[in-house]
Motif scaffolding. Structure first.
Motif, PDB file in Angstrom:
ATOM      1  N   ARG A  72      -7.827  -1.070   4.290  1.00 55.56           N
ATOM      2  CA  ARG A  72      -6.720  -1.042   3.415  1.00 55.56           C
ATOM      3  C   ARG A  72      -5.829   0.103   3.839  1.00 55.56           C
ATOM      4  N   ASN A  73      -5.263  -0.224   4.925  1.00 50.78           N
ATOM      5  CA  ASN A  73      -4.254   0.788   5.240  1.00 50.78           C
ATOM      6  C   ASN A  73      -4.775   2.297   5.702  1.00 50.78           C
ATOM      7  N   VAL A  74      -6.147   2.252   5.765  1.00 41.05           N
ATOM      8  CA  VAL A  74      -6.536   3.742   6.110  1.00 41.05           C
ATOM      9  C   VAL A  74      -7.491   3.423   7.593  1.00 41.05           C
ATOM     10  N   ARG A  75      -7.308   4.500   8.162  1.00 42.70           N
ATOM     11  CA  ARG A  75      -8.096   4.203   9.511  1.00 42.70           C
ATOM     12  C   ARG A  75      -9.305   5.133   9.573  1.00 42.70           C
ATOM     13  N   GLY A  86      -1.628   7.407   9.056  1.00 41.05           N
ATOM     14  CA  GLY A  86      -2.179   6.349   9.593  1.00 41.05           C
ATOM     15  C   GLY A  86      -1.383   5.425  10.334  1.00 41.05           C
ATOM     16  N   LYS A 143      -7.292   8.512   1.691  1.00 39.77           N
ATOM     17  CA  LYS A 143      -5.986   8.713   1.900  1.00 39.77           C
ATOM     18  C   LYS A 143      -6.262   8.816   3.690  1.00 39.77           C
ATOM     19  N   SER A 144      -4.955   8.628   4.305  1.00 40.00           N
ATOM     20  CA  SER A 144      -5.265   8.849   5.587  1.00 40.00           C
ATOM     21  C   SER A 144      -5.369  10.269   6.135  1.00 40.00           C
ATOM     22  N   GLY A 200       0.125   5.948   3.721  1.00 37.51           N
ATOM     23  CA  GLY A 200      -1.345   6.361   4.077  1.00 37.51           C
ATOM     24  C   GLY A 200      -2.474   6.551   3.196  1.00 37.51           C
ATOM     25  N   SER A 201      -2.277   5.483   2.134  1.00 40.07           N
ATOM     26  CA  SER A 201      -3.464   5.349   1.155  1.00 40.07           C
ATOM     27  C   SER A 201      -3.854   4.120   1.011  1.00 40.07           C
ATOM     28  N   PHE A 243       0.746  -1.206   0.060  1.00 38.69           N
ATOM     29  CA  PHE A 243      -0.030  -0.114  -0.046  1.00 38.69           C
ATOM     30  C   PHE A 243       0.769   1.279   0.078  1.00 38.69           C
TER      31      PHE A 243
END
Ligand code: ZN
Lengths: 342, 367
Positions: free
Chosen positions: B131-134, B345, B338-339, A18-19, A15
């Motif tokens: 998916r890597n986003v909080r 994130g 996007k975080s 932060g996306s 990934f």
């Protein structure tokens, strides 16, 4: 570029920082650095092993590796990380999944715990109770007495000669019981609510009720009851009971805090049964101490039981036997306790 | 960015939520964490809670990706110890100052509850990722106070008629303050369908009680068992167990629970059908409410008479029923999230997370 060693490479999704955007990628471990590569083999991130967050999978989930720059890697399957990270993976994995050996040990330990608690907990709770200042016993006892005195106690109607005689016996018992002077006092009351009974309050007040005195046929019977109540005060049974009960609530809260309401009900029932057993233990302790004091004074330790039999004469066989739901032991067991098995 | 191109095209994709958890796996996780919690006097349950939640979220999948939960067990443990200390402290104080403490408790509840709810929501959402986003939750005390303290006053005043409306105030507060990365959720939900189910459920519940009372009369005399067991030592009389009445009562309670669950499912459908995520993403929940009500109550009835052994199985079944009817109507790709903020994130939410229970109840409709 590093020569890629296919054995030490895990495939998955990489990934962006932060996306939620990802691309297929791989990660490798070189020395103490973790490297991630995209599908074309270009290195996208490199970070020291200590700075990456490795989330081991809970059954069926992928491994997740989070890099300090916000990039993340997710493995395609749950396997392969032991090989890649060696000890590091073992450390984070330790508690997830158990060998049959450990399952056995865990089940045995769970089964052993009730026994440890059964024998260890009263000792631990009594140590806590010992640390509580006696002044607290006093204030609890005084407020309880004040409440009872206003609500269910009436003035005693006993002749003053009778009272004076019992006071003399009480003084005699106090001297024989090694209780600190001034720690206990005797009061006479009449109560339709309690009938024939006697109590010891934690502040040292022993309450003798008229109906019980009326049933007594000898001084020894009265003395036995007084000695029993004095023993409750000397051994601080009220405070010990309060501490034990409070501890059980805290333990239940800790162990079953997340439990279902049904489990909580079962636990409450169990806790009740345990409380009853503690109460019976204290009664037996007081009976033993009463018998000891009575022997010291040259009085009959069994006399108290004769009085109790008269109190419970309508109750018959069910008051003779001890049950797990009774607060006091059965009369047959109590007689055995005071007579010392003679 | 292909994301920005896709948001302008009306190419909607229907992405199904899928729950892939297995009863056997979850049972073993629950058994192990429960036994470890017992031998550690409850300490390990903080770790167990995280593991169980990670299993349930990890097997909730959307578009081939699972959710994840990142709370640190030690944080939950500290939160719980504080909660236990507060309860113990309260009880000790209440023993000596009963009048003052009951007043204190009601004030603390009125003003503290909204604060606890938003903190707990924030803790849970910040620790949940996809998916890597909080996810995140924006704190807004005054709106929380209105939603959870002021609005519910209307329930008794309106003889419960305002219940769905009050629930919507709460749901809207949660949805409006919920974030996924830098994207906001919002809720625009119609109440008429919910009210239809609400009145039907009340009518069915009352009918169940009336029929139960009528049946009880004819049953209770014919069906009693005299138990020879003696429960209390002082009470030597045999106990009479009215088997007929007990069965009647259980059936009536079961039917009322079904009515309530049917209503909850209808509300859940309405909330999820009304939620949107910035970027044009919608959701669609089509739980068949009556079948769901009977199935769920049946499962939990079996679980409750099994001394807890079937609870893991019931949990998996409930999750399956709730998740498999949920669809995300995505406006294009899910790549463009996007975080929020500069933390990339990875920020560890350090707030105390002692109140998972409250959020479970409130978030039931979200995941
Ligand atoms: Zn006693």
């Amino acid at each position: 570029m590093e020569p890629s060693d296919p054995k030490k490479e895990i495939a998955g999704r990489l990934f962006d920082s932060g996306s939620s955007r990802f691309q297929p990628g791989t990660i490798r471990c070189l020395g103490d650095r973790v490297l991630a590569f995209d599908a074309d083999g270009n290195q996208t991130v490199s970070a020291p092993l200590g700075s990456v967050q490795i989330d081991p999978p809970v059954r069926g989930m992928p491994w997740r590796v989070r890099f300090p720059n916000g990039q993340a890697f997710e493995s395609n399957g749950p396997t392969g990380f032991d090989m890649l990270f060696g000890r590091e993976a073992g450390r984070v994995k330790r508690f997830h999944g158990l060998t049959p050996m450990r399952w056995t040990a865990l089940i045995l330990a769970s089964l052993a715990l009730p026994f440890v608690l059964w024998f260890g907990y009263p000792i631990a709770a009594d140590n806590v109770a010992r640390a509580v200042p006696v002044s607290l016993d006093r204030s609890i006892g005084q407020s309880t007495f004040r409440e009872l005195d206003g609500a269910v106690f009436d003035k005693s109607e006993l002749p003053s000669a009778r009272k004076a005689k019992m006071r003399a016996i009480f003084t005699e018992i106090l001297r024989a019981s090694d209780l600190a002077p001034g720690r206990a006092r005797l009061v006479f009351r009449k109560s339709d609510y309690f009938g024939a009974n006697a109590f010891a309050l934690p502040d040292g007040t022993v309450v003798m009720l008229d109906d019980l005195v009326a049933l007594a046929e000898s001084d020894d019977e009265i003395a036995g009851v007084l000695a029993h109540e004095v023993a409750h005060i000397r051994e601080r049974h009220s405070m010990r009971q309060v501490v034990r009960a409070a501890g059980i609530s805290v333990l239940a809260l800790l162990i079953l805090g997340d439990g279902s309401s049904f489990a909580e009900e079962i636990a409450a029932m169990g806790a009740g049964i345990v409380q009853f057993s503690y109460n019976r233990e204290f009664e037996t302790e007081a009976d033993l101490a009463s018998a000891q004091i009575m022997r010291k004074l040259g009085r009959d330790p069994n006399a108290m039981i004769a009085l109790l039999r008269r109190v419970y004469k309508d109750c018959g066989e069910s008051c003779e036997e001890t049950s797990i739901l009774s607060t006091h032991p059965g009369l047959r067991d109590r007689l055995e306790t005071v007579s010392g098995g003679e | 960015m292909d994301g920005s191109i896709q948001t302008t095209t009306p190419s909607e994709r229907r992405l199904k939520f899928v729950f892939t958890g297995q009863s056997k796996d979850y049972f073993l996780i629950c058994l192990r964490t429960f036994l470890l919690a017992v031998v550690t006097l409850g300490i390990y349950d903080a770790w167990g809670t995280v593991e169980r939640r990670r299993y349930l979220l990890g097997h909730t999948k959307l578009d081939g990706h699972g959710f994840d939960y990142h709370a640190r067990p030690i944080t939950i443990l500290i939160g719980r110890l504080i909660a236990v200390a507060a309860i113990v402290g309260y009880n000790v104080m209440a023993y000596f100052q009963p009048g003052f403490m009951s007043g204190f408790l009601s004030m603390a509840f009125i003003f503290g509850m909204p604060w606890l709810v938003i903190r707990a929501l924030r803790f849970q959402l910040r620790n949940t990722s996809y998916r890597n986003v909080r996810f995140d939750f924006v704190e807004d005390y005054s709106r929380a106070f209105k939603a959870f303290i002021l609005a519910p006053i209307l329930i008794p005043l309106s003889l419960c008629l305002a219940w769905p409306w009050v629930q919507r105030v709460g749901a809207r507060f949660i949805a409006d303050n919920m974030r996924f990365g830098d994207r906001a959720f919002s809720l625009d939900m119609r109440l008429w369908k919910v009210y239809l189910v609400f009145f039907s459920a009340i009518a069915c519940g009352i009918a169940a009680i009336v029929i139960g009372v009528l049946m009880n009369g004819s049953f209770s005399e014919a069906w009693t068992v005299t138990a020879p067991l003696q429960v209390l030592i002082s009470d030597a009389q045999p106990m009479v167990i009215p088997v007929g009445s007990i069965i009647c009562t259980v059936v009536v309670i079961f039917l009322i629970a079904v009515c309530f669950t049917v209503y909850k499912a209808a509300f859940r459908n309405a909330v999820l059908n009304g939620v949107t995520l910035a970027g044009g993403h919608r959701f669609s929940s089509t739980i068949p409410i009556i079948r769901y009500g009977f199935t769920l109550c049946g499962i939990w009835f079996l679980a409750s008479i099994s001394i807890g052994l079937l609870i893991p199985w019931a949990t998996i079944w409930s999750k399956r029923l709730q998740t498999n009817y949920l669809v995300m109507v995505a406006a294009g790709s899910l790549d463009e999230f996007k975080s929020h903020g500069e933390d990339g994130g990875n920020a560890a939410a350090t707030e105390l997370g002692s109140l998972e229970g409250i959020t479970d109840g409130l978030l039931g409709g979200t995941f």
